[in-house]
Scaffold this motif. Structure first.
Motif, PDB file in Angstrom:
ATOM      1  N   ARG A   1     -12.938   7.861 -13.942  1.00 55.97           N
ATOM      2  CA  ARG A   1     -11.804   8.784 -13.821  1.00 55.97           C
ATOM      3  C   ARG A   1     -12.244  10.073 -13.140  1.00 55.97           C
ATOM      4  O   ARG A   1     -11.555  10.591 -12.250  1.00 55.97           O
TER       5      ARG A   1
ATOM      6  N   ASP B   1      -3.833   5.743 -14.174  1.00 54.91           N
ATOM      7  CA  ASP B   1      -2.528   6.038 -13.575  1.00 54.91           C
ATOM      8  C   ASP B   1      -1.560   4.864 -13.679  1.00 54.91           C
ATOM      9  O   ASP B   1      -0.340   5.064 -13.612  1.00 54.91           O
TER      10      ASP B   1
ATOM     11  N   THR C   1       4.745   6.960 -23.246  1.00 54.63           N
ATOM     12  CA  THR C   1       3.641   7.258 -22.340  1.00 54.63           C
ATOM     13  C   THR C   1       4.082   7.111 -20.887  1.00 54.63           C
ATOM     14  O   THR C   1       4.672   6.095 -20.512  1.00 54.63           O
ATOM     15  N   ARG C   2       3.797   8.112 -20.081  1.00 54.72           N
ATOM     16  CA  ARG C   2       4.227   8.085 -18.681  1.00 54.72           C
ATOM     17  C   ARG C   2       3.117   7.550 -17.781  1.00 54.72           C
ATOM     18  O   ARG C   2       2.533   8.271 -16.973  1.00 54.72           O
ATOM     19  N   VAL C   3       2.827   6.298 -17.947  1.00 57.41           N
ATOM     20  CA  VAL C   3       1.886   5.596 -17.081  1.00 57.41           C
ATOM     21  C   VAL C   3       2.618   4.406 -16.500  1.00 57.41           C
ATOM     22  O   VAL C   3       3.386   3.731 -17.183  1.00 57.41           O
TER      23      VAL C   3
ATOM     24  N   CYS D   1      -3.829   5.118 -21.823  1.00 57.41           N
ATOM     25  CA  CYS D   1      -2.587   5.587 -21.195  1.00 57.41           C
ATOM     26  C   CYS D   1      -2.139   6.920 -21.806  1.00 57.41           C
ATOM     27  O   CYS D   1      -1.755   7.851 -21.092  1.00 57.41           O
ATOM     28  N   GLU D   2      -2.191   7.012 -23.125  1.00 55.96           N
ATOM     29  CA  GLU D   2      -1.774   8.236 -23.814  1.00 55.96           C
ATOM     30  C   GLU D   2      -2.609   9.430 -23.375  1.00 55.96           C
ATOM     31  O   GLU D   2      -2.101  10.546 -23.248  1.00 55.96           O
ATOM     32  N   GLU D   3      -3.895   9.214 -23.132  1.00 62.47           N
ATOM     33  CA  GLU D   3      -4.796  10.309 -22.769  1.00 62.47           C
ATOM     34  C   GLU D   3      -4.863  10.542 -21.264  1.00 62.47           C
ATOM     35  O   GLU D   3      -5.627  11.396 -20.804  1.00 62.47           O
ATOM     36  N   GLY D   4      -4.098   9.793 -20.498  1.00 64.14           N
ATOM     37  CA  GLY D   4      -4.064  10.006 -19.061  1.00 64.14           C
ATOM     38  C   GLY D   4      -5.328   9.590 -18.344  1.00 64.14           C
ATOM     39  O   GLY D   4      -5.642  10.113 -17.262  1.00 64.14           O
TER      40      GLY D   4
ATOM     41  N   ARG E   1      -6.162   7.459  -7.055  1.00 57.54           N
ATOM     42  CA  ARG E   1      -5.624   6.985  -8.327  1.00 57.54           C
ATOM     43  C   ARG E   1      -6.560   5.948  -8.939  1.00 57.54           C
ATOM     44  O   ARG E   1      -7.370   5.330  -8.234  1.00 57.54           O
TER      45      ARG E   1
ATOM     46  N   THR F   1     -10.916  11.257  -9.426  1.00 51.03           N
ATOM     47  CA  THR F   1     -10.302  12.591  -9.325  1.00 51.03           C
ATOM     48  C   THR F   1     -10.983  13.398  -8.223  1.00 51.03           C
ATOM     49  O   THR F   1     -10.318  14.066  -7.415  1.00 51.03           O
TER      50      THR F   1
END
Length: 331
Positions: free
Chosen positions: A208, A247, A275-277, A241-244, A217, A212
């Motif tokens: 990750r 993607d 979760t926004r993934v 996913c919750e912790e970002g 992604r 970055t």
């Protein structure tokens, strides 16, 4: 509907313009958004030019070409020391090996180094992870489809890693060899799963940071049965996913009946909550779980999108035939 597909390229053919043109044409007929390009790591590093050209061609065609990477596969030209750090299990009195065991710090560092080399060479828009977990190995006596079953039988025959470091980890938990009672005790099982999760997540966090830095992604194919294989193999992907940490995820929802696909998808939606993934549900035309007709595959895709998936990831481009392309082209 966003449509991705796994693609296993022929490294020799990739230098031929007509081969690349045919792949692009098939992706266009599929109405694909992008692909997971599962390139052989050694091929990429030995001759980068055709791979860079392919990534660029996909970009020009509006296709999201994500570079596939297997963090715990054996690297190109492994040394004897690397081979000593493989996932090891005993089957029918014979030692068997599958990739590199994530328990070894050296293997975790090596994964990040290998990914760095690939990203520096190709600069793809995204890195796609597969086998981001401990390998699944079980006694094949019950049949080839056991890996995808939800019942208890597969668990009773699961081979845990017996490499030197995994043996040491188990010894350190108790200060002695584990008995049959220990191995069945929830506390012992919890600690072993916790250790596995920590090892896999350490690599994920490193990748990750790397993506970055490259402004890329990070996506991952994951086990669809969270409370079966995913957690046991160190893959707590709902928390990722919750912790970002990623993607997008592609749960490998490989089944030959629509009801199973629906059930697994809905179970995971409850785990993911809000979760926004991006969820690109993995669906298989053919896999070790069995085969679907073109019509069945399309029906599965349409149903999971109706239930809330952002799209689908099809396994895989090489097994799709003319009937598949005709159906998807008509959408």
């Amino acid at each position: 509907m966003r449509i991705y597909t796994w693609f296993y390229p022929d490294a020799v053919q990739l230098a031929r313009p007509e081969y690349v043109a045919d792949i692009v044409a098939r992706l266009k007929r599929l109405r694909a958004t992008g692909l997971y390009c599962m390139a052989d790591e050694g091929d990429v590093l030995r001759n980068t030019a055709p791979w860079r050209a392919f990534v660029a061609r996909c970009h020009d065609e509006g296709l999201d070409c994500q570079l596939g990477f297997l963090p715990f596969s054996e690297p190109p030209d492994p040394t004897p020391e690397m081979l000593r750090r493989r996932y090891t299990y005993l089957q029918d009195g014979e030692l068997k090996y599958r990739g590199l065991c994530p328990a070894w710090p050296e293997n975790r560092m090596l994964a990040a180094h290998r990914a760095t080399q690939l990203l520096d060479a190709l600069q793809p828009p995204a890195l796609h992870l597969d086998f981001m977990r401990y390998y699944f190995a079980n006694n094949p006596i019950f049949g080839v489809n056991l890996e995808w079953e939800d019942g208890r039988k597969w668990l009773d025959t699961y081979f845990h890693c017996d490499c030197p470091l995994c043996q040491t980890e188990r010894l350190e938990l108790l200060g002695r060899e584990a008995t049959t009672y220990d191995r069945q005790h929830p506390a012992f099982i919890f600690k072993r799963i916790q250790q596995r999760g920590q090892h896999v997540e350490e690599v994920l966090r490193a990748l990750r940071r790397l993506t970055t830095q490259h402004d890329m992604r990070l996506t991952v194919a994951v086990r669809v049965q969270v409370f079966n294989r995913a957690l046991i193999e160190g893959q707590d992907w709902p928390r990722w996913c919750e912790e970002g940490l990623v993607d997008a995820v592609s749960p490998m929802n490989y089944a030959t009946d629509l009801a199973t696909v629906e059930h697994r998808f809905q179970e995971n939606q409850r785990l993911l909550r809000q979760t926004r993934v991006e969820v690109l549900e993995g669906l298989a035309r053919r896999s070790s779980a069995g085969g679907n007709t073109p019509e069945q595959l399309l029906a599965q895709a349409q149903r999971v999108v109706e239930l809330g998936a952002d799209g689908v990831a099809l396994f895989h481009l090489g097994v799709l035939d003319e009937e598949d392309f005709r159906l998807w082209e008509a959408l």
